[in-house]
Design an enzyme around this catalytic site. Structure first.
Site, mmCIF file in Angstrom:
data_model
loop_
_atom_site.group_PDB
_atom_site.id
_atom_site.type_symbol
_atom_site.label_atom_id
_atom_site.label_comp_id
_atom_site.label_asym_id
_atom_site.label_seq_id
_atom_site.Cartn_x
_atom_site.Cartn_y
_atom_site.Cartn_z
ATOM 1 N N PHE A 91 2.893 15.992 14.107
ATOM 2 C CA PHE A 91 2.872 16.752 15.793
ATOM 3 C C PHE A 91 3.153 15.776 16.603
ATOM 4 O O PHE A 91 2.866 14.609 16.675
ATOM 5 C CB PHE A 91 1.345 17.312 15.573
ATOM 6 N N ASP A 92 3.693 16.353 17.603
ATOM 7 C CA ASP A 92 3.962 15.615 18.996
ATOM 8 C C ASP A 92 2.600 15.977 19.439
ATOM 9 O O ASP A 92 1.644 16.647 19.216
ATOM 10 C CB ASP A 92 5.024 16.094 19.722
ATOM 11 N N GLY A 93 2.111 15.179 20.746
ATOM 12 C CA GLY A 93 0.895 15.365 21.497
ATOM 13 C C GLY A 93 1.116 16.227 22.585
ATOM 14 O O GLY A 93 0.800 17.392 22.359
ATOM 15 N N LEU A 101 7.243 18.734 14.704
ATOM 16 C CA LEU A 101 6.978 19.641 15.738
ATOM 17 C C LEU A 101 6.962 18.751 17.090
ATOM 18 O O LEU A 101 5.995 18.147 17.259
ATOM 19 C CB LEU A 101 5.668 20.332 15.717
ATOM 20 N N ASP A 112 7.976 19.292 21.505
ATOM 21 C CA ASP A 112 8.503 20.104 22.535
ATOM 22 C C ASP A 112 9.759 19.769 23.530
ATOM 23 O O ASP A 112 10.425 20.266 24.088
ATOM 24 C CB ASP A 112 7.437 20.375 23.758
#
Length: 357
Positions: free
Chosen positions: A177-179, A292, A294
């Site tokens: 995961f990105d933050g 993942l 954005d």
């Protein structure tokens, strides 16, 4: 985690399942067929799919993620054969029912325990996400992914990648995961956008002890953690491992992310703070089944490095922006260079050349 396909049947009671819905093009390689449909129309497309229904479809961008998720189910049932908190994989496709025969034949060819499908005949797949109790929706169509997020469902755009499917771990499902704007809200990115780096750093210092808001992938990550907890309690090797890989700096901006995870009670196995540097090398070391993020620049760099990446089109960077067409990119991005105006794009990233080049 065995490399063989899962044999754990999906439960009839789906109130506890972790449901992954995805388009047929996310699971299988249907690029040529999709192109044929747009060039020749529905009737010709159905005829083609019927004629080729015995021809097995190639693996799509989310295939290995799905296969590994299903393999986790076998480990859950080894702990408790009556446990219904399993991964439930559902295809929600615009495909016509007659075209679906080839999809079903391909599912059976690969030995996937995938029994739930919606062949919607052109209907928007988002119509059925709630009916399937979706925890994560994956699609190569950015418009569909955005619509799902707007409707409250965690969603991401998947892309064809150049990596070796067989090189991914067989003993563990790995999710990165990105933050900001993925696991967490985009509130800090909004501050950076409005006030620059100095304003962002001041904001993080002032709010170091205040948890961040929830991002679109928080609920999905929490569901993953619930499944992981079964193996922690049983003192068994965990078939799932999760990672946070963020562009944030560790010492100056990492504390707030740790406070947030603690406040949520969300256990992430590893946290990596890149301070604006490329994520690709650490991703290659992790070898995730799904990354993942954005940022389009981070996604492009990961795909170039053979990493199965999925873009989460959420937050300030996507407001008033048209969906990006999912097609092969011919540019050579370096992380951060084409994300100007975002917190991720601030830090200078230098291309490193090997000696003699």
């Amino acid at each position: 985690m065995a490399a063989s396909s899962s044999r754990a049947q999906p439960p009839k009671d789906t109130t506890k399942t972790l449901t992954i819905t995805l388009s047929a093009r996310a699971l299988f390689d249907l690029e040529e067929e999709d192109k044929f449909f747009h060039e020749n129309g529905l009737d010709a497309y159905i005829k083609l799919m019927v004629e080729k229904e015995k021809d097995v479809l190639g693996k799509g961008p989310a295939f290995e993620f799905v296969k590994s998720a299903l393999a986790v189910n076998d480990h859950i049932r080894q702990l408790d054969q009556n446990d219904d908190e399993l991964f439930d994989i559902v295809i929600v496709s615009r495909n016509h029912a007659q075209a679906g025969s080839r999809i079903i034949n391909s599912i059976n060819h690969y030995g996937l325990c995938l029994e739930r499908l919606s062949l919607a005949g052109g209907t928007d797949p988002n119509t059925y996400l709630g009916a399937w109790n979706t925890d994560l929706f994956l699609s190569p169509d950015e418009k569909d992914a955005r619509s799902a997020i707007e409707a409250g469902f965690p969603a991401a755009v998947v892309y064809k990648y150049s990596g070796d499917h067989e090189d991914l771990p067989k003993d563990q499902l790995r999710i990165v995961f990105d933050g900001d704007a993925v696991l967490f809200s985009d509130e800090s990115e909004r501050v950076f956008k409005e006030k620059g780096l100095a304003g962002f750093q001041k904001n993080e210092e002032q709010k170091a002890g205040i948890p961040l808001g929830e991002g679109p992938m928080k609920t999905f990550a929490s569901r993953i953690a619930q499944i992981q907890e079964k193996f922690h309690k049983a003192n068994k090797p965990n078939p799932i491992r999760t990672y946070l890989v963020t562009a944030r700096s560790g010492a100056s901006a990492g504390q707030r992310t740790l406070i947030t995870l603690r406040d949520w009670g969300l256990k992430i196995d590893e946290c990596h703070y890149k301070s604006g540097a490329s994520k690709t090398a650490i991703l290659k070391a992790i070898r995730p089944h799904l990354f993942l993020d954005d940022s389009q620049s981070h996604i492009d760099a990961a795909l170039k490095g053979g990493i199965p990446a999925a873009k989460v089109p959420y937050g300030i960077n996507y407001e008033n922006q048209k969906p990006v067409e999912n097609k092969k990119r011919n540019r050579d991005p370096v992380e951060g260079e084409d994300a100007k105006g975002t917190m991720k794009g601030y830090y200078r990233v230098t291309k490193r050349h090997k000696p003699g080049k």
